[in-house]
Write a protein that holds these residues in place. Structure first.
Motif, PDB file in Angstrom:
ATOM      1  N   ARG A  19     -41.918 -19.521 -51.405  1.00 50.75           N
ATOM      2  CA  ARG A  19     -41.460 -18.319 -52.167  1.00 50.75           C
ATOM      3  C   ARG A  19     -42.291 -17.189 -51.820  1.00 50.75           C
ATOM      4  O   ARG A  19     -43.628 -17.486 -51.734  1.00 50.75           O
ATOM      5  N   VAL A  20     -41.852 -16.028 -51.873  1.00 51.35           N
ATOM      6  CA  VAL A  20     -42.641 -14.777 -51.510  1.00 51.35           C
ATOM      7  C   VAL A  20     -43.741 -14.433 -52.656  1.00 51.35           C
ATOM      8  O   VAL A  20     -43.102 -14.487 -53.687  1.00 51.35           O
ATOM      9  N   TRP A  21     -44.899 -14.470 -52.398  1.00 52.60           N
ATOM     10  CA  TRP A  21     -45.860 -14.351 -53.522  1.00 52.60           C
ATOM     11  C   TRP A  21     -46.162 -12.875 -53.545  1.00 52.60           C
ATOM     12  O   TRP A  21     -46.491 -12.180 -54.656  1.00 52.60           O
ATOM     13  N   SER A  22     -46.308 -12.155 -52.237  1.00 52.17           N
ATOM     14  CA  SER A  22     -46.632 -10.580 -52.484  1.00 52.17           C
ATOM     15  C   SER A  22     -46.133 -10.255 -51.009  1.00 52.17           C
ATOM     16  O   SER A  22     -45.896 -11.225 -50.125  1.00 52.17           O
ATOM     17  N   TYR A  23     -45.838  -9.011 -50.824  1.00 51.66           N
ATOM     18  CA  TYR A  23     -45.398  -8.406 -49.405  1.00 51.66           C
ATOM     19  C   TYR A  23     -45.812  -6.780 -49.395  1.00 51.66           C
ATOM     20  O   TYR A  23     -46.088  -6.186 -50.382  1.00 51.66           O
ATOM     21  N   THR A  24     -45.927  -6.387 -48.123  1.00 49.85           N
ATOM     22  CA  THR A  24     -46.237  -5.009 -47.815  1.00 49.85           C
ATOM     23  C   THR A  24     -45.782  -4.886 -46.403  1.00 49.85           C
ATOM     24  O   THR A  24     -45.284  -5.723 -45.820  1.00 49.85           O
ATOM     25  N   ASP A  25     -45.926  -3.423 -45.825  1.00 48.52           N
ATOM     26  CA  ASP A  25     -45.851  -3.258 -44.608  1.00 48.52           C
ATOM     27  C   ASP A  25     -46.738  -2.672 -43.750  1.00 48.52           C
ATOM     28  O   ASP A  25     -47.611  -1.969 -44.473  1.00 48.52           O
ATOM     29  N   SER A  26     -46.745  -2.768 -42.329  1.00 50.05           N
ATOM     30  CA  SER A  26     -47.686  -2.314 -41.471  1.00 50.05           C
ATOM     31  C   SER A  26     -47.056  -0.998 -40.833  1.00 50.05           C
ATOM     32  O   SER A  26     -46.372  -1.193 -40.063  1.00 50.05           O
ATOM     33  N   LEU A  47     -50.243 -16.192 -45.155  1.00 50.24           N
ATOM     34  CA  LEU A  47     -49.941 -14.891 -44.786  1.00 50.24           C
ATOM     35  C   LEU A  47     -49.296 -14.814 -43.537  1.00 50.24           C
ATOM     36  O   LEU A  47     -49.756 -15.639 -42.462  1.00 50.24           O
ATOM     37  N   GLY A  48     -48.327 -14.039 -43.443  1.00 49.70           N
ATOM     38  CA  GLY A  48     -47.589 -14.009 -41.785  1.00 49.70           C
ATOM     39  C   GLY A  48     -46.503 -12.762 -41.800  1.00 49.70           C
ATOM     40  O   GLY A  48     -46.247 -12.039 -42.903  1.00 49.70           O
ATOM     41  N   GLN A  49     -46.159 -12.524 -40.468  1.00 48.55           N
ATOM     42  CA  GLN A  49     -45.124 -11.379 -40.467  1.00 48.55           C
ATOM     43  C   GLN A  49     -43.635 -12.029 -40.694  1.00 48.55           C
ATOM     44  O   GLN A  49     -43.457 -12.937 -40.675  1.00 48.55           O
ATOM     45  N   THR A  50     -42.672 -11.253 -41.119  1.00 49.80           N
ATOM     46  CA  THR A  50     -41.380 -11.618 -41.380  1.00 49.80           C
ATOM     47  C   THR A  50     -40.703 -11.633 -39.757  1.00 49.80           C
ATOM     48  O   THR A  50     -41.384 -11.033 -38.782  1.00 49.80           O
ATOM     49  N   VAL A  51     -39.564 -12.193 -39.746  1.00 51.63           N
ATOM     50  CA  VAL A  51     -38.783 -12.077 -38.520  1.00 51.63           C
ATOM     51  C   VAL A  51     -38.505 -10.554 -38.208  1.00 51.63           C
ATOM     52  O   VAL A  51     -38.091  -9.884 -39.218  1.00 51.63           O
ATOM     53  N   PRO A  52     -38.262 -10.028 -37.018  1.00 50.21           N
ATOM     54  CA  PRO A  52     -38.048  -8.964 -36.620  1.00 50.21           C
ATOM     55  C   PRO A  52     -36.726  -8.301 -37.536  1.00 50.21           C
ATOM     56  O   PRO A  52     -35.608  -9.269 -37.497  1.00 50.21           O
ATOM     57  N   GLY A  53     -36.451  -7.254 -37.761  1.00 52.63           N
ATOM     58  CA  GLY A  53     -35.324  -6.967 -38.625  1.00 52.63           C
ATOM     59  C   GLY A  53     -35.334  -6.900 -40.217  1.00 52.63           C
ATOM     60  O   GLY A  53     -34.755  -6.462 -40.764  1.00 52.63           O
ATOM     61  N   ILE A  54     -36.432  -7.674 -40.519  1.00 51.90           N
ATOM     62  CA  ILE A  54     -36.335  -7.856 -42.202  1.00 51.90           C
ATOM     63  C   ILE A  54     -37.656  -6.804 -42.516  1.00 51.90           C
ATOM     64  O   ILE A  54     -38.741  -7.070 -42.001  1.00 51.90           O
ATOM     65  N   THR A  55     -37.220  -5.999 -43.251  1.00 50.36           N
ATOM     66  CA  THR A  55     -38.218  -5.079 -43.919  1.00 50.36           C
ATOM     67  C   THR A  55     -38.546  -5.327 -45.374  1.00 50.36           C
ATOM     68  O   THR A  55     -37.953  -6.125 -45.964  1.00 50.36           O
ATOM     69  N   VAL A  56     -39.595  -4.345 -45.893  1.00 53.13           N
ATOM     70  CA  VAL A  56     -39.755  -4.796 -47.256  1.00 53.13           C
ATOM     71  C   VAL A  56     -38.857  -4.346 -48.376  1.00 53.13           C
ATOM     72  O   VAL A  56     -38.708  -5.090 -49.468  1.00 53.13           O
ATOM     73  N   SER A  57     -37.683  -3.672 -47.941  1.00 51.19           N
ATOM     74  CA  SER A  57     -36.620  -3.492 -48.563  1.00 51.19           C
ATOM     75  C   SER A  57     -35.603  -4.697 -48.789  1.00 51.19           C
ATOM     76  O   SER A  57     -34.784  -4.552 -49.708  1.00 51.19           O
ATOM     77  N   ASP A  58     -35.890  -5.539 -47.703  1.00 46.73           N
ATOM     78  CA  ASP A  58     -34.982  -6.740 -47.690  1.00 46.73           C
ATOM     79  C   ASP A  58     -35.842  -8.038 -48.742  1.00 46.73           C
ATOM     80  O   ASP A  58     -35.173  -8.947 -48.855  1.00 46.73           O
ATOM     81  N   LEU A  59     -36.879  -7.720 -49.138  1.00 50.85           N
ATOM     82  CA  LEU A  59     -37.828  -8.777 -49.786  1.00 50.85           C
ATOM     83  C   LEU A  59     -37.927  -8.497 -51.098  1.00 50.85           C
ATOM     84  O   LEU A  59     -37.847  -7.352 -51.826  1.00 50.85           O
ATOM     85  N   ALA A  60     -38.075  -9.476 -52.046  1.00 51.33           N
ATOM     86  CA  ALA A  60     -38.452  -9.504 -53.526  1.00 51.33           C
ATOM     87  C   ALA A  60     -39.539 -10.853 -53.749  1.00 51.33           C
ATOM     88  O   ALA A  60     -39.353 -11.854 -52.917  1.00 51.33           O
ATOM     89  N   VAL A  61     -40.224 -10.477 -54.769  1.00 54.36           N
ATOM     90  CA  VAL A  61     -41.409 -11.537 -55.114  1.00 54.36           C
ATOM     91  C   VAL A  61     -40.523 -12.911 -55.692  1.00 54.36           C
ATOM     92  O   VAL A  61     -39.594 -12.284 -56.307  1.00 54.36           O
ATOM     93  N   GLY A  62     -40.593 -13.808 -55.275  1.00 57.09           N
ATOM     94  CA  GLY A  62     -40.037 -15.087 -55.826  1.00 57.09           C
ATOM     95  C   GLY A  62     -39.109 -15.437 -54.558  1.00 57.09           C
ATOM     96  O   GLY A  62     -38.440 -16.523 -54.959  1.00 57.09           O
TER      97      GLY A  62
END
Length: 141
Positions: free
Chosen positions: A55-62, A96-111
Motif C-alpha cells: 500500500r502507498v505509504w507516501s508519494y511525491t514527484d521529481s 521506495l521506487g518509481q511508478t510505471v510510466p504514465g502514472i502521476t501523483v494525481s493518480d495516487l493516494a495514500v493507502g
C-alpha cells in the motif's frame, strides 16, 4: 540493474530481500554480511522473495534534474516521474521506487494498493538497465 535485488519476469517478478534466522528481521535492500537489527546478535541471512503487493505509504514527484553527483546527460530532455514509498503487505517494510510510466501523483493516494513490476531505468543502443516500478493494481499500462 543491481544484481540480487530482484528477479523474475511478469507475474514472477519479485524484489529480493534477506531474512535473519535469529530474529526474523527482513531487509531490503538485501543484507549479506550481518543482521542490521541492533537488538539481534545475528544469525544466518537467507534470501527471501518479498511481497509483490503493498500500500502507498507516501508519494511525491521529481520535477527537476538531480544535481551532481547524479550522472545524467544535460543535453537530453528531462521527464518528471512519480516516486512512491510502499509498505509491503506481509513484511511491513517500506520500499521506495518509481511508478510505471504514465502514472502521476494525481493518480495516487495514500493507502492505495500497488504491485511491483519490472521496469526500465535507462537504455541506449547497447544496454538496457532494469529496475522495479510500482503500478496501481488493476492498471495494465
Amino acid at each position: 540493474m543491481v544484481t540480487g535485488w530482484f528477479a523474475g519476469d511478469g507475474d514472477d517478478f519479485r524484489l529480493l530481500g534477506t531474512r535473519c534466522s535469529a530474529c526474523a528481521s527482513v531487509f531490503f535492500p538485501r543484507e549479506d554480511a550481518f543482521c542490521r537489527n541492533p537488538g539481534c546478535r545475528g544469525g544466518e541471512l537467507t534470501e527471501v522473495p518479498l511481497s509483490r503487493r503493498g500500500r502507498v505509504w507516501s508519494y511525491t514527484d521529481s520535477r527537476y534534474r538531480p544535481p551532481s553527483p547524479y550522472v545524467t546527460d544535460p543535453e537530453l530532455s528531462w521527464a518528471p516521474y512519480a516516486l512512491i514509498a510502499v509498505e509491503l503487505e506481509s513484511e511491513r517494510l517500506v520500499v521506495l521506487g518509481q511508478t510505471v510510466p504514465g502514472i502521476t501523483v494525481s493518480d495516487l493516494a495514500v493507502g492505495m494498493e500497488v504491485e511491483v513490476v519490472p521496469g526500465v531505468l535507462n537504455e541506449d543502443e547497447e544496454t538496457t538497465w532494469t529496475t522495479w516500478h510500482w503500478r496501481p493494481t488493476g492498471v495494465t499500462a
